[in-house]
Motif scaffolding. Structure first.
Motif, PDB file in Angstrom:
ATOM      1  N   THR A  46       0.816  -1.212   0.000  1.00 51.81           N
ATOM      2  CA  THR A  46       0.000   0.000   0.000  1.00 51.81           C
ATOM      3  C   THR A  46       0.849   1.262   0.000  1.00 51.81           C
ATOM      4  OG1 THR A  46      -1.755  -1.188   1.147  1.00 51.81           O
ATOM      5  CG2 THR A  46      -1.856   1.208   1.223  1.00 51.81           C
ATOM      6  N   ILE A  47       1.914   1.303   0.788  1.00 51.74           N
ATOM      7  CA  ILE A  47       2.746   2.507   0.853  1.00 51.74           C
ATOM      8  C   ILE A  47       3.380   2.814  -0.499  1.00 51.74           C
ATOM      9  CG2 ILE A  47       4.805   1.295   1.697  1.00 51.74           C
ATOM     10  CD1 ILE A  47       3.707   4.823   2.732  1.00 51.74           C
ATOM     11  N   GLN A  48       3.823   1.776  -1.221  1.00 54.04           N
ATOM     12  CA  GLN A  48       4.404   1.994  -2.546  1.00 54.04           C
ATOM     13  C   GLN A  48       3.350   2.488  -3.520  1.00 54.04           C
ATOM     14  OE1 GLN A  48       6.334  -1.802  -3.285  1.00 54.04           O
ATOM     15  NE2 GLN A  48       8.315  -0.776  -3.152  1.00 54.04           N
ATOM     16  N   PHE A  49       2.159   1.970  -3.420  1.00 51.64           N
ATOM     17  CA  PHE A  49       1.085   2.408  -4.295  1.00 51.64           C
ATOM     18  C   PHE A  49       0.761   3.882  -4.026  1.00 51.64           C
ATOM     19  CE2 PHE A  49      -3.340   2.962  -5.557  1.00 51.64           C
ATOM     20  CZ  PHE A  49      -3.285   2.508  -6.868  1.00 51.64           C
ATOM     21  N   GLU A  50       0.729   4.278  -2.764  1.00 52.94           N
ATOM     22  CA  GLU A  50       0.459   5.673  -2.418  1.00 52.94           C
ATOM     23  C   GLU A  50       1.571   6.584  -2.927  1.00 52.94           C
ATOM     24  OE1 GLU A  50      -0.089   5.587   1.819  1.00 52.94           O
ATOM     25  OE2 GLU A  50      -2.030   4.560   1.643  1.00 52.94           O
ATOM     26  N   MET A  51       2.817   6.139  -2.811  1.00 53.73           N
ATOM     27  CA  MET A  51       3.947   6.919  -3.332  1.00 53.73           C
ATOM     28  C   MET A  51       3.821   7.082  -4.842  1.00 53.73           C
ATOM     29  SD  MET A  51       6.987   5.258  -0.986  1.00 53.73           S
ATOM     30  CE  MET A  51       8.291   5.835  -2.020  1.00 53.73           C
ATOM     31  N   PHE A  52       3.462   6.003  -5.517  1.00 58.03           N
ATOM     32  CA  PHE A  52       3.280   6.038  -6.964  1.00 58.03           C
ATOM     33  C   PHE A  52       2.187   7.043  -7.339  1.00 58.03           C
ATOM     34  CE2 PHE A  52       0.444   4.447 -10.329  1.00 58.03           C
ATOM     35  CZ  PHE A  52       1.263   4.664 -11.429  1.00 58.03           C
ATOM     36  N   GLN A  53       1.057   6.997  -6.620  1.00 52.84           N
ATOM     37  CA  GLN A  53      -0.061   7.907  -6.902  1.00 52.84           C
ATOM     38  C   GLN A  53       0.369   9.361  -6.693  1.00 52.84           C
ATOM     39  OE1 GLN A  53      -1.886   5.886  -8.721  1.00 52.84           O
ATOM     40  NE2 GLN A  53      -3.798   6.636  -7.842  1.00 52.84           N
ATOM     41  N   ASN A  54       1.103   9.633  -5.606  1.00 53.47           N
ATOM     42  CA  ASN A  54       1.588  10.993  -5.345  1.00 53.47           C
ATOM     43  C   ASN A  54       2.549  11.453  -6.433  1.00 53.47           C
ATOM     44  OD1 ASN A  54       0.101  11.349  -2.993  1.00 53.47           O
ATOM     45  ND2 ASN A  54       1.730  10.547  -1.690  1.00 53.47           N
ATOM     46  N   ASP A  55       3.468  10.579  -6.830  1.00 56.28           N
ATOM     47  CA  ASP A  55       4.420  10.925  -7.893  1.00 56.28           C
ATOM     48  C   ASP A  55       3.703  11.165  -9.216  1.00 56.28           C
ATOM     49  OD1 ASP A  55       6.516  10.787  -6.133  1.00 56.28           O
ATOM     50  OD2 ASP A  55       7.162   8.777  -6.751  1.00 56.28           O
ATOM     51  N   LYS A  56       2.688  10.383  -9.471  1.00 47.31           N
ATOM     52  CA  LYS A  56       1.907  10.532 -10.692  1.00 47.31           C
ATOM     53  C   LYS A  56       1.231  11.912 -10.730  1.00 47.31           C
ATOM     54  CE  LYS A  56      -1.593   7.927 -13.235  1.00 47.31           C
ATOM     55  NZ  LYS A  56      -2.473   6.765 -13.186  1.00 47.31           N
ATOM     56  N   LEU A  57       0.697  12.348  -9.598  1.00 44.70           N
ATOM     57  CA  LEU A  57       0.069  13.675  -9.521  1.00 44.70           C
ATOM     58  C   LEU A  57       1.098  14.788  -9.709  1.00 44.70           C
ATOM     59  CD1 LEU A  57      -2.450  13.107  -6.580  1.00 44.70           C
ATOM     60  CD2 LEU A  57      -2.991  13.384  -9.023  1.00 44.70           C
ATOM     61  N   LYS A  58       2.266  14.632  -9.092  1.00 42.28           N
ATOM     62  CA  LYS A  58       3.337  15.629  -9.258  1.00 42.28           C
ATOM     63  C   LYS A  58       3.774  15.713 -10.716  1.00 42.28           C
ATOM     64  CE  LYS A  58       5.346  14.871  -4.697  1.00 42.28           C
ATOM     65  NZ  LYS A  58       6.528  14.327  -4.007  1.00 42.28           N
ATOM     66  N   LEU A  59       3.920  14.558 -11.346  1.00 40.61           N
ATOM     67  CA  LEU A  59       4.323  14.519 -12.751  1.00 40.61           C
ATOM     68  C   LEU A  59       3.274  15.186 -13.639  1.00 40.61           C
ATOM     69  CD1 LEU A  59       6.384  13.603 -14.833  1.00 40.61           C
ATOM     70  CD2 LEU A  59       5.237  11.388 -14.895  1.00 40.61           C
ATOM     71  N   LYS A  60       2.020  14.918 -13.361  1.00 37.23           N
ATOM     72  CA  LYS A  60       0.937  15.537 -14.133  1.00 37.23           C
ATOM     73  C   LYS A  60       0.995  17.055 -13.995  1.00 37.23           C
ATOM     74  CE  LYS A  60      -3.969  15.556 -14.964  1.00 37.23           C
ATOM     75  NZ  LYS A  60      -5.289  15.224 -14.552  1.00 37.23           N
ATOM     76  N   ALA A  61       1.220  17.551 -12.781  1.00 39.23           N
ATOM     77  CA  ALA A  61       1.305  18.994 -12.550  1.00 39.23           C
ATOM     78  C   ALA A  61       2.484  19.598 -13.313  1.00 39.23           C
ATOM     79  CB  ALA A  61       1.427  19.286 -11.055  1.00 39.23           C
ATOM     80  N   LEU A  62       3.623  18.913 -13.301  1.00 42.18           N
ATOM     81  CA  LEU A  62       4.793  19.404 -14.029  1.00 42.18           C
ATOM     82  C   LEU A  62       4.567  19.420 -15.535  1.00 42.18           C
ATOM     83  CD1 LEU A  62       7.693  17.685 -12.067  1.00 42.18           C
ATOM     84  CD2 LEU A  62       7.300  20.144 -12.292  1.00 42.18           C
ATOM     85  N   THR A  63       3.963  18.368 -16.058  1.00 44.66           N
ATOM     86  CA  THR A  63       3.734  18.316 -17.505  1.00 44.66           C
ATOM     87  C   THR A  63       2.768  19.413 -17.930  1.00 44.66           C
ATOM     88  OG1 THR A  63       2.008  16.647 -17.244  1.00 44.66           O
ATOM     89  CG2 THR A  63       4.213  15.852 -17.731  1.00 44.66           C
ATOM     90  N   GLU A  64       1.757  19.656 -17.112  1.00 46.09           N
ATOM     91  CA  GLU A  64       0.816  20.724 -17.447  1.00 46.09           C
ATOM     92  C   GLU A  64       1.474  22.095 -17.329  1.00 46.09           C
ATOM     93  OE1 GLU A  64      -2.552  19.972 -14.916  1.00 46.09           O
ATOM     94  OE2 GLU A  64      -3.208  18.258 -16.130  1.00 46.09           O
ATOM     95  N   ALA A  65       2.304  22.296 -16.319  1.00 49.46           N
ATOM     96  CA  ALA A  65       2.975  23.576 -16.109  1.00 49.46           C
ATOM     97  C   ALA A  65       3.942  23.908 -17.246  1.00 49.46           C
ATOM     98  CB  ALA A  65       3.714  23.567 -14.767  1.00 49.46           C
TER      99      ALA A  65
END
Length: 139
Positions: A12-31
């Motif tokens: 679960t902790i790895q999945f949560e880290m992945f989800q957080n990283d995915k959101l950060k990446l999405k924000a960077l790509t949009e920015a």
């Protein structure tokens, strides 16, 4: 929480880290206005740059030799390529363009096949570090 069928595979902790990283990446790509292809190319270049020295050193340790069956195919292809660049009555001498030249793995095979003038060969690669290694090794 990961889907039920993945709980045993992904803690679960790895999945949560992945989800957080995915959101950060999405924000960077949009920015920055990046799309998936841009990200692929960026990651590919980072990966190649990071492995450039290791690949060149590994080739040097192995004596810059390929497996015999691969070397035979590469030598045959290099002979054809070098033959196609030779000047004839109908056409001037050509050049060889090595796209994805890496650390110059086929340069010695091209020389063995008859490449005599350095300006007959042009190597390009996505990774400047790979090209730097090729230049250091072959000039």
């Amino acid at each position: 929480k990961p889907p039920a069928d993945r709980i045993r595979l992904v803690p679960t902790i790895q999945f949560e880290m992945f989800q957080n990283d995915k959101l950060k990446l999405k924000a960077l790509t949009e920015a920055h206005g990046y799309n998936e292809r841009d990200l692929h190319n960026i990651y590919q270049r980072i990966t190649w740059d990071a492995s450039a020295d290791a690949k060149a050193v590994g080739a040097d340790i192995a004596g810059n030799k390929m497996k015999p069956e691969l070397q035979e195919r590469v030598s045959r292809a290099c002979s054809i390529a070098v033959g196609a660049t030779l000047a004839t009555e109908e056409s001037p001498r050509g050049k060889l363009l090595d796209v994805g030249c890496g650390h110059g793995a086929i340069v010695s095979s091209l020389v063995e096949a008859g490449l005599t003038e350095p300006d007959m060969y042009v190597g390009i690669d996505l990774s400047p570090e790979m090209v730097r290694n090729a230049v250091e090794r072959y000039g």
